[in-house]
Design an enzyme around this catalytic site. Structure first.
Site, PDB file in Angstrom:
ATOM      1  CG  ASP A   6      20.385  44.328  41.843  1.00  6.51           C
ATOM      2  OD1 ASP A   6      20.312  45.673  41.965  1.00  6.51           O
ATOM      3  OD2 ASP A   6      18.975  44.684  41.824  1.00  6.51           O
ATOM      4  CG  ASP A   8      18.925  47.420  46.699  1.00  5.39           C
ATOM      5  OD1 ASP A   8      19.094  47.249  48.149  1.00  5.39           O
ATOM      6  OD2 ASP A   8      19.635  48.679  46.874  1.00  5.39           O
ATOM      7  CG  ASP A 136      15.044  43.974  41.208  1.00  3.25           C
ATOM      8  OD1 ASP A 136      15.916  43.935  41.435  1.00  3.25           O
ATOM      9  OD2 ASP A 136      13.980  44.509  41.970  1.00  3.25           O
TER      10      ASP A 136
HETATM   11 MG    MG Z   1      17.355  45.672  42.259  1.00  3.78          MG
END
Ligand code: MG
Length: 179
Positions: A6, A8, A136
């Site tokens: 991922d 961000d 996350d």
């Molecule tokens: Mg993320």
């Protein structure tokens, strides 16, 4: 292995940039004094503050100035050098006009064009084949049962998540021992 990563708050320290801009611009807003506790910012702020947040997030200058998460760039290079296929897997926010090209440019600026071309943008990461997804987001759902194992990238807003391996760029070698 195919390692999906991922962007961000895993590669790009979006939260760091987000709070530094908001706190500089609105030093007296109490909602911006503490880091968020929800993954989705819409669950975190009052409508008035959310308007301010979105104006920052959706501005064309925001993305390119995001600093990398500490040790992310070296770690990704090492995973690649160990012979794995690194694919960046990111969901553009709804105002995609100010973030799609910027995500490619960010990767090119930080890691070079070869890595920038390894970016897949999708609203549904279950559709992307891989062995691991480092992300996350607490829970990742989509149209199909994913091929990958979700390895949670530790952030303060996902501490409550149970039942997943957890890592950041300081301990990934111990967590992803199979790499
Ligand atoms: Mg993320």
């Amino acid at each position: 292995m195919i390692i999906l990563i991922d962007m961000d708050d895993v590669m790009a320290d979006t939260s760091e940039r987000f709070y530094s801009v908001l706190r500089a611009r609105y030093p007296d807003n109490p909602e911006f004094k503490v880091d968020r506790t929800h993954f989705h910012i819409k669950d975190e702020y009052t409508p008035e503050s959310l308007n301010l947040v979105e104006a920052v997030l959706y501005s064309p200058e925001f993305q390119l100035a995001i600093p990398p998460v500490p040790r992310s760039l070296e770690s990704v290079t090492e995973i690649n050098n160990r012979g794995h296929h690194v694919i960046f897997c990111s969901t553009p926010h709804e105002v995609y006009e100010t973030c799609v090209a910027q995500k490619y440019k960010w990767l090119e600026a930080k890691l070079g064009r070869t890595y920038a071309r390894k970016l897949i943008l999708t609203d549904d990461k279950t559709l992307i084949f891989g062995d691991r997804l480092i992300d996350d987001k607490p829970e990742i759902k989509g149209l199909i049962t994913p091929s990958w194992e979700h390895v949670l990238f530790i952030r303060n807003y996902n501490c409550h998540v149970q039942g997943k391996r957890r890592m950041d760029w300081s301990n990934w070698r111990e967590v992803l021992v199979e790499l």
